[in-house]
Design a protein around this motif. Sequence first.
Motif, mmCIF file in Angstrom:
data_model
loop_
_atom_site.group_PDB
_atom_site.id
_atom_site.type_symbol
_atom_site.label_atom_id
_atom_site.label_comp_id
_atom_site.label_asym_id
_atom_site.label_seq_id
_atom_site.Cartn_x
_atom_site.Cartn_y
_atom_site.Cartn_z
ATOM 1 N N ALA A 4 16.555 0.537 9.190
ATOM 2 C CA ALA A 4 15.635 -0.135 8.273
ATOM 3 C C ALA A 4 14.222 0.056 8.812
ATOM 4 O O ALA A 4 13.916 -0.341 9.938
ATOM 5 N N LEU A 5 13.387 0.693 8.018
ATOM 6 C CA LEU A 5 11.993 0.952 8.371
ATOM 7 C C LEU A 5 11.116 -0.052 7.644
ATOM 8 O O LEU A 5 11.191 -0.186 6.424
ATOM 9 N N ASN A 6 10.303 -0.766 8.388
ATOM 10 C CA ASN A 6 9.377 -1.751 7.831
ATOM 11 C C ASN A 6 7.967 -1.394 8.281
ATOM 12 O O ASN A 6 7.708 -1.294 9.483
ATOM 13 N N LEU A 7 7.071 -1.160 7.346
ATOM 14 C CA LEU A 7 5.659 -0.903 7.628
ATOM 15 C C LEU A 7 4.866 -1.991 6.929
ATOM 16 O O LEU A 7 5.108 -2.269 5.758
ATOM 17 N N PHE A 8 3.895 -2.584 7.606
ATOM 18 C CA PHE A 8 3.187 -3.712 7.010
ATOM 19 C C PHE A 8 1.916 -4.033 7.783
ATOM 20 O O PHE A 8 1.706 -3.539 8.894
ATOM 21 N N ASN A 9 1.097 -4.864 7.194
ATOM 22 C CA ASN A 9 -0.042 -5.463 7.859
ATOM 23 C C ASN A 9 0.231 -6.952 7.981
ATOM 24 O O ASN A 9 0.884 -7.541 7.111
ATOM 25 N N VAL A 10 -0.245 -7.550 9.047
ATOM 26 C CA VAL A 10 -0.058 -8.980 9.243
ATOM 27 C C VAL A 10 -1.244 -9.716 8.628
ATOM 28 O O VAL A 10 -2.399 -9.413 8.932
ATOM 29 N N GLU A 11 -0.934 -10.631 7.763
ATOM 30 C CA GLU A 11 -1.946 -11.459 7.101
ATOM 31 C C GLU A 11 -2.181 -12.747 7.894
ATOM 32 O O GLU A 11 -3.300 -13.205 8.031
ATOM 33 N N ASP A 12 -1.098 -13.346 8.396
ATOM 34 C CA ASP A 12 -1.160 -14.612 9.132
ATOM 35 C C ASP A 12 -0.174 -14.513 10.301
ATOM 36 O O ASP A 12 1.035 -14.576 10.100
ATOM 37 N N TYR A 13 -0.715 -14.358 11.513
ATOM 38 C CA TYR A 13 0.133 -14.120 12.680
ATOM 39 C C TYR A 13 1.082 -15.279 12.960
ATOM 40 O O TYR A 13 2.248 -15.068 13.278
ATOM 41 N N ALA A 14 0.636 -16.508 12.851
ATOM 42 C CA ALA A 14 1.494 -17.666 13.138
ATOM 43 C C ALA A 14 2.669 -17.725 12.158
ATOM 44 O O ALA A 14 3.815 -17.966 12.560
ATOM 45 N N THR A 15 2.403 -17.490 10.893
ATOM 46 C CA THR A 15 3.463 -17.521 9.889
ATOM 47 C C THR A 15 4.453 -16.390 10.117
ATOM 48 O O THR A 15 5.672 -16.598 10.062
ATOM 49 N N TYR A 16 3.962 -15.202 10.418
ATOM 50 C CA TYR A 16 4.864 -14.073 10.627
ATOM 51 C C TYR A 16 5.696 -14.258 11.898
ATOM 52 O O TYR A 16 6.875 -13.934 11.917
ATOM 53 N N PRO A 45 -3.907 10.837 18.567
ATOM 54 C CA PRO A 45 -4.430 11.717 19.616
ATOM 55 C C PRO A 45 -4.198 13.206 19.357
ATOM 56 O O PRO A 45 -4.904 14.029 19.897
ATOM 57 N N VAL A 46 -3.207 13.545 18.534
ATOM 58 C CA VAL A 46 -2.903 14.944 18.252
ATOM 59 C C VAL A 46 -2.682 15.081 16.753
ATOM 60 O O VAL A 46 -1.958 14.299 16.150
ATOM 61 N N TYR A 47 -3.331 16.059 16.152
ATOM 62 C CA TYR A 47 -3.126 16.335 14.731
ATOM 63 C C TYR A 47 -2.267 17.579 14.582
ATOM 64 O O TYR A 47 -2.555 18.614 15.183
ATOM 65 N N PHE A 48 -1.201 17.466 13.820
ATOM 66 C CA PHE A 48 -0.320 18.602 13.578
ATOM 67 C C PHE A 48 -0.721 19.249 12.262
ATOM 68 O O PHE A 48 -0.868 18.555 11.251
ATOM 69 N N PRO A 49 -0.906 20.564 12.237
ATOM 70 C CA PRO A 49 -1.304 21.241 11.001
ATOM 71 C C PRO A 49 -0.336 20.931 9.857
ATOM 72 O O PRO A 49 0.868 20.885 10.051
ATOM 73 N N GLY A 50 -0.894 20.691 8.694
ATOM 74 C CA GLY A 50 -0.094 20.453 7.502
ATOM 75 C C GLY A 50 0.451 19.037 7.374
ATOM 76 O O GLY A 50 1.296 18.780 6.526
ATOM 77 N N THR A 51 0.013 18.112 8.220
ATOM 78 C CA THR A 51 0.492 16.733 8.146
ATOM 79 C C THR A 51 -0.656 15.791 7.813
ATOM 80 O O THR A 51 -1.830 16.162 7.895
ATOM 81 N N THR A 52 -0.296 14.578 7.452
ATOM 82 C CA THR A 52 -1.298 13.523 7.240
ATOM 83 C C THR A 52 -1.082 12.444 8.276
ATOM 84 O O THR A 52 -0.007 12.341 8.885
ATOM 85 N N GLU A 53 -2.082 11.617 8.456
ATOM 86 C CA GLU A 53 -2.015 10.570 9.481
ATOM 87 C C GLU A 53 -1.058 9.453 9.092
ATOM 88 O O GLU A 53 -0.540 8.745 9.936
ATOM 89 N N GLY A 54 -0.819 9.244 7.822
ATOM 90 C CA GLY A 54 0.089 8.171 7.417
ATOM 91 C C GLY A 54 -0.649 7.074 6.679
ATOM 92 O O GLY A 54 -1.834 7.176 6.392
ATOM 93 N N GLY A 55 0.085 6.035 6.388
ATOM 94 C CA GLY A 55 -0.441 4.935 5.596
ATOM 95 C C GLY A 55 -1.362 4.020 6.367
ATOM 96 O O GLY A 55 -1.641 4.228 7.546
ATOM 97 N N ALA A 56 -1.801 2.999 5.679
ATOM 98 C CA ALA A 56 -2.766 2.069 6.247
ATOM 99 C C ALA A 56 -2.102 0.907 6.990
ATOM 100 O O ALA A 56 -2.785 0.107 7.597
ATOM 101 N N GLN A 57 -0.770 0.818 6.948
ATOM 102 C CA GLN A 57 -0.103 -0.295 7.615
ATOM 103 C C GLN A 57 -0.221 -0.147 9.131
ATOM 104 O O GLN A 57 -0.008 0.915 9.680
#
Length: 108
Positions: A4-16, A45-57
Amino acid sequence: MFYALNLFNVEDYATYRQYLTTAGPIVQELGGDLVVMGRKTDEVPVYFPGTTEGGAQRWLIIATYKTEEDVRRFWHHPRNYDNKHLREQGTKDYTWALYEGADIHKVD
């Protein structure tokens, strides 16, 4: 094995954190395991040709489950069901995906 892959941003650290204290033991109770929890680095630190950095999470969790049914059991577990609001209130930009383990010699 299922991942199970979970990607997210934390809105409220105490609640999470409160959510994690209930969710983690349920995953273990069902035979699952938290493989990793990590925070995205500020720069790649390393960029691989033909890839993207990924999402904002900024945050990542990967948990394992023995069966797909174990994932359903986690989701519908009474203690998890009663605490889902903590995850929803404590995070934003949530992406969730389930992957089945694969033999790298038989990728198609």
